[in-house]
Write a protein that holds these residues in place. Structure first.
Motif, short mmCIF file in Angstrom:
data_model
loop_
_atom_site.label_atom_id
_atom_site.label_comp_id
_atom_site.label_asym_id
_atom_site.label_seq_id
_atom_site.Cartn_x
_atom_site.Cartn_y
_atom_site.Cartn_z
N SER B 78 -2.95 13.35 2.72
CA SER B 78 -1.70 14.02 2.34
C SER B 78 -1.03 13.23 1.22
CB SER B 78 -0.76 14.12 3.54
OG SER B 78 -0.34 12.81 3.92
N THR B 80 1.97 12.13 1.10
CA THR B 80 2.76 11.02 1.66
C THR B 80 1.86 9.84 1.99
OG1 THR B 80 3.92 12.80 2.80
CG2 THR B 80 4.65 10.57 3.23
N ARG B 81 0.66 10.14 2.54
CA ARG B 81 -0.23 9.05 2.90
C ARG B 81 -0.74 8.35 1.64
NH1 ARG B 81 -4.85 10.99 5.68
NH2 ARG B 81 -3.24 12.07 6.83
N ASP B 83 0.92 7.94 -1.03
CA ASP B 83 2.01 7.06 -1.47
C ASP B 83 2.01 5.77 -0.66
OD1 ASP B 83 4.50 9.71 -2.05
OD2 ASP B 83 2.82 8.96 -3.26
N VAL B 84 1.85 5.90 0.65
CA VAL B 84 1.87 4.69 1.50
C VAL B 84 0.66 3.81 1.18
CG1 VAL B 84 1.72 3.86 3.89
CG2 VAL B 84 3.19 5.78 3.34
N TYR B 85 -0.50 4.42 0.97
CA TYR B 85 -1.69 3.65 0.59
C TYR B 85 -1.43 2.89 -0.71
CZ TYR B 85 -5.19 5.54 3.89
OH TYR B 85 -5.93 5.85 5.01
N ALA B 86 -0.79 3.59 -1.67
CA ALA B 86 -0.53 2.94 -2.96
C ALA B 86 0.40 1.75 -2.78
CB ALA B 86 0.07 3.94 -3.94
N LEU B 87 1.44 1.93 -1.96
CA LEU B 87 2.42 0.86 -1.79
C LEU B 87 1.88 -0.29 -0.95
CD1 LEU B 87 5.71 2.89 -1.22
CD2 LEU B 87 4.93 1.74 -3.30
N LEU B 90 -3.50 -0.65 -1.46
CA LEU B 90 -4.88 -0.17 -1.44
C LEU B 90 -5.31 0.14 -2.87
CD1 LEU B 90 -7.43 0.85 0.01
CD2 LEU B 90 -6.30 3.05 0.28
N ARG B 217 -7.80 5.00 -11.14
CA ARG B 217 -6.35 4.87 -11.26
C ARG B 217 -5.72 6.09 -11.93
NH1 ARG B 217 -5.07 -1.48 -12.04
NH2 ARG B 217 -5.48 -2.00 -9.85
N GLU B 221 -2.82 8.50 -10.24
CA GLU B 221 -1.51 8.77 -10.86
C GLU B 221 -1.35 10.26 -11.13
OE1 GLU B 221 0.67 6.34 -11.10
OE2 GLU B 221 -0.77 4.80 -10.50
N ARG B 224 -0.05 12.79 -8.38
CA ARG B 224 1.33 12.81 -7.89
C ARG B 224 2.10 13.96 -8.53
NH1 ARG B 224 0.95 6.98 -8.23
NH2 ARG B 224 0.08 6.38 -6.26
N ARG C 30 11.21 8.07 -5.68
CA ARG C 30 9.80 7.85 -6.03
C ARG C 30 9.69 7.03 -7.31
NH1 ARG C 30 5.81 10.64 -3.83
NH2 ARG C 30 4.77 11.11 -5.79
N LEU C 35 6.11 5.05 -7.93
CA LEU C 35 5.11 6.12 -7.80
C LEU C 35 5.23 7.12 -8.94
CD1 LEU C 35 5.42 6.60 -3.94
CD2 LEU C 35 3.60 5.43 -5.18
N TYR C 56 1.46 -2.82 -10.01
CA TYR C 56 0.53 -2.92 -8.88
C TYR C 56 0.78 -4.18 -8.06
CZ TYR C 56 -1.82 0.98 -11.04
OH TYR C 56 -2.09 2.21 -11.57
N ARG C 59 4.05 -3.48 -5.85
CA ARG C 59 4.04 -2.44 -4.80
C ARG C 59 3.98 -2.96 -3.37
NH1 ARG C 59 0.37 2.40 -7.54
NH2 ARG C 59 2.11 3.33 -8.70
N PRO C 60 3.20 -4.00 -3.08
CA PRO C 60 3.17 -4.45 -1.68
C PRO C 60 4.54 -4.89 -1.16
CG PRO C 60 1.29 -5.32 -2.85
CD PRO C 60 2.16 -4.68 -3.88
N ILE C 62 7.23 -3.13 -1.63
CA ILE C 62 8.05 -1.91 -1.53
C ILE C 62 7.61 -1.12 -0.30
CG2 ILE C 62 8.75 0.21 -2.70
CD1 ILE C 62 7.87 -1.14 -5.34
N THR C 68 7.84 13.54 4.99
CA THR C 68 6.85 13.91 6.02
C THR C 68 6.12 12.65 6.48
OG1 THR C 68 5.29 14.40 4.25
CG2 THR C 68 6.50 16.26 5.18
N SER C 70 3.36 9.92 7.40
CA SER C 70 2.18 9.55 6.63
C SER C 70 1.00 9.16 7.52
CB SER C 70 2.51 8.36 5.72
OG SER C 70 2.94 7.27 6.53
N ARG C 131 5.44 -5.16 7.49
CA ARG C 131 5.16 -5.50 6.10
C ARG C 131 6.23 -6.40 5.50
NH1 ARG C 131 4.78 -0.53 2.64
NH2 ARG C 131 4.26 -2.10 1.10
#
Lengths: 236, 224, 195
Positions: B78, B80-81, B83-87, B90, B217, B221, B224, C30, C35, C56, C59-60, C62, C68, C70, C131
């Motif tokens: 999804s 949202t997932r 986004d979380v993976y990116a942050l 990963l 990459r 990007e 999104r 965002r 993002l 990059y 990001r860790p 943030i 919704t 995740s 985190r």
């Protein structure tokens, strides 16, 4: 001993009896010892027909009464029917390779129709696995289970509708086409597999009932989530 | 975590999810076997022709249904997932690599089972030495198709008819894999070399890998 | 479309963003999460300039709770947190500890697709606790939560503030932003500072 264990023990004993009759019956003049495979092949497919017939009955019963036990019966019967169909197909292919020289004959509509029947009921099981809501699962399965049974007479009469390599019915209104010992062995094995079917059905329905109970037991809504330990947030 | 560790973790979870959903084993594989039944029924039981077309039908269905394995629901993230993976840090290359690895495992197993079914139903005459060529071809076929499908899945992420759109991209681009795999198998009885066809598949796989690593990459990007 | 956004978040501060639906709150969040990139101008988040590789590395630090959930539906809450923990280089055991602190120890073996919205939100808060992010972005994070879970989000905000991190909270309801140091109102794509 629980009734489930008793029925499984009876089924195991019956299998032994069936095996004895199969080995005692004389081999076919042309097919030799391979003819004994037909006792398994014919019996399992007969029982598959019965299983899918039971599914049809239970499906219609669920559509009318909406009781979970009919859904459990329908799905358990399909699982066993699919298993028996698979065994029947595999044994038939082994027999066909040995006797006809080919495992799969495209000129035989009974083979093709049986394979199609197998996949339709496999689709039934996939549909159930893909539906999370129990009521929606039961409804969709019941509709499919009631319709899919039309394949059973199609498979059964396919050997009569088309002139094929496949043997036509051996036990007919005007008398059997096999020696008496072979007829006896066949009928005994049909009875044996019926007992096995009933035992497996009993086990599976019991299991389904237990699974249904387990998913509803446990934490009462509201008890599941504890208050957060705010004073420990800093320590994570 | 290193790139490979992250990729292995993505692959591990993918396979765990697929084991619970069972899309490949319960739906796609049976559907593919039913498709194997359809061809001979449509041909009217001409046994010699059926035997001859068996391998070709296998590779064609391998593409068509293999795409479905690679594009399965369990391999979709999804927004949202993502986004979380990116942050969480990963690496996009690791995500694509992990997806390709899990898809490759599933696809290889799928192809081997489908091949067995084809052998039983079609009874092709396979020359000696076919089995090892089949295993190598299936592996290269699976790697290439999975990479291609993973990339196509990323390009079409979030679109309304993702499965159809991705399939439209994958099918023509996978033709070198179909040609390489089918010709490698056909080359054995004829005595001609199989090496050119294997190299064609290797080159296709490597090209896909380079494109995937280079575009990981920008693809992330762009989604999104 | 957002325009004329000039924003700076000091360490240890909590900023609220409020505005009607479609005013660009989520878009701004965002952007802050790196993002999205601004079409014009520049954004520097935790030392990472937008449009460069520095993003990059930033990001860790943030953390984001979006509209919704995740989590992967077919995995349990525990498996989800452990998965994210591993990817982020954290100890999976700490993930279980975090789930316990947020009150999910009895249900951590429940699949995400069998969990309520409130449980999923708590699990996401557990991930952020694990985190230890320096910048926490919360998009309507308390919507649909009971008082206990909303208090948990408050505790996360306070912990971040006390460790000199920054928090941005988005809500369409101003009353949910009472604890913020300042509140920005988004209107017609631009911001106004509120006292």
């Amino acid at each position: 001993m629980s009734r489930v264990r008793a029925s499984l023990a009876l089924a195991a004993a019956a299998l032994g009896v069936g095996l004895w009759f199969a080995l005692s019956a004389p081999p076919d003049v042309l097919q030799g010892a391979y003819s004994r495979l037909l006792y398994i092949h014919a019996s399992t497919l007969w029982l598959a027909f019965l299983a899918f017939g039971v599914t049809c009955f239970a499906s219609i019963a669920w559509l009318i009464r909406k009781r979970p036990r009919w859904d459990r019966l329908a799905s358990a019967s399909v699982e066993i029917g699919v298993l028996f169909t698979a065994i029947g197909l595999v044994v038939g292919m082994i027999w066909g390779k040995a006797v006809w020289g080919i495992a799969w004959d495209w000129m035989d509509p009974r083979l093709a129709t049986t394979a199609v029947m197998f996949f339709v009921y496999l689709g039934y099981l996939a549909l159930r696995a893909a539906t999370d809501d129990p009521v929606a699962r039961a409804r969709r399965s019941a509709i499919l289970g009631a319709i899919a049974v039309v394949q059973v007479p199609l498979v059964y009469f396919s050997v009569n509708l088309f002139r094929t390599l496949h043997q036509t019915q051996s036990i007919r209104p005007d008398g059997p086409t096999m020696p008496d010992e072979m007829v006896t062995a066949l009928l005994v094995n049909v009875a044996v597999f019926t007992i096995l079917y009933v035992a497996l059905l009993w086990v599976r329905v019991d299991l389904a009932r237990a699974e249904g109970t387990k998913s509803g037991v446990g934490l009462v809504a509201g008890e599941a989530v504890k208050p957060p330990r705010i004073n420990e947030v800093k320590d994570v | 975590m290193t790139l490979w560790s992250q990729a292995l973790e993505i692959a591990r979870v993918d396979l765990q999810v697929e084991r619970r959903l069972g899309d490949t084993a319960r739906i796609i594989l049976p559907f593919a076997v039913v498709a194997l039944l359809v061809f001979p029924l449509a041909m009217g039981a001409r046994l010699a022709e059926i035997r001859a077309i068996g391998p070709a039908v296998f590779w064609s269905l391998g593409i068509l249904f293999g795409m479905q394995v690679a594009l399965r629901q369990s391999a979709t993230d999804s927004s949202t997932r993502r986004d979380v993976y990116a942050l969480i840090g990963l690496d996009p290359v690791a995500r694509l690599l992990g997806r390709a690895m899990s898809g490759g495992v599933l696809l290889t197993g799928f192809l081997l089972v489908l091949f067995l079914a084809m052998v039983v139903l079609y009874g092709p005459e396979l020359a000696s030495g076919s089995w090892w060529v089949l295993v190598v071809s299936s592996l290269l076929f699976a790697i290439g198709l999975t990479q291609l499908s993973t990339l196509a899945g990323e390009v079409t992420a979030g679109l309304r008819n993702r499965a159809g759109m991705a399939s439209l991209i994958i099918a023509p681009l996978s033709i070198p894999l179909v040609i390489g795999a089918s010709q490698a198998l056909a080359a054995i009885p004829g005595g001609t070399g199989i090496l050119p066809w294997i190299l064609l598949m290797v080159a296709t796989d490597m090209a896909m890998a380079v494109v995937g690593i280079g575009l990981a990459r920008p693809l992330e990007e762009a989604s999104r | 479309m957002l325009r004329d956004i000039d924003l700076e978040l000091a360490p240890g501060s909590v900023l609220g963003l409020v505005g009607p639906n479609g005013s660009g709150k989520t878009t701004l969040l965002r952007l802050l999460a790196t993002l999205l990139e601004p079409d014009q101008g520049k954004a520097t988040i935790l030392g990472g300039r937008s449009g460069t590789e520095e993003v990059y590395r930033a990001r860790p630090g943030i953390g984001l709770i979006g509209h919704t959930p995740s989590l992967i539906p077919e995995l349990t809450l525990e498996e989800n947190i452990e998965h994210m923990a591993r990817l982020g280089g954290h100890q999976p055991l700490r993930g279980r500890q975090a789930l316990s602190v947020v009150g999910l120890e009895e249900v951590m073996t429940r699949r995400a697709d069998a969990s309520s919205h409130g449980m999923l939100r708590r699990a996401e808060v557990a991930l952020l606790l694990l985190r230890r992010c320096r910048l926490v972005l919360l998009d309507e994070a308390t919507t649909g939560l009971d008082a206990e879970a909303a208090g948990l989000v408050g505790a996360l905000v306070e912990r971040t503030r006390e460790s000199d991190g920054g928090v941005v909270m988005v809500s369409h309801d101003r009353s949910r932003l009472d604890g913020c140091d300042s509140i920005l109102t988004l209107s017609e794509g631009t911001v106004e500072v509120s006292p």
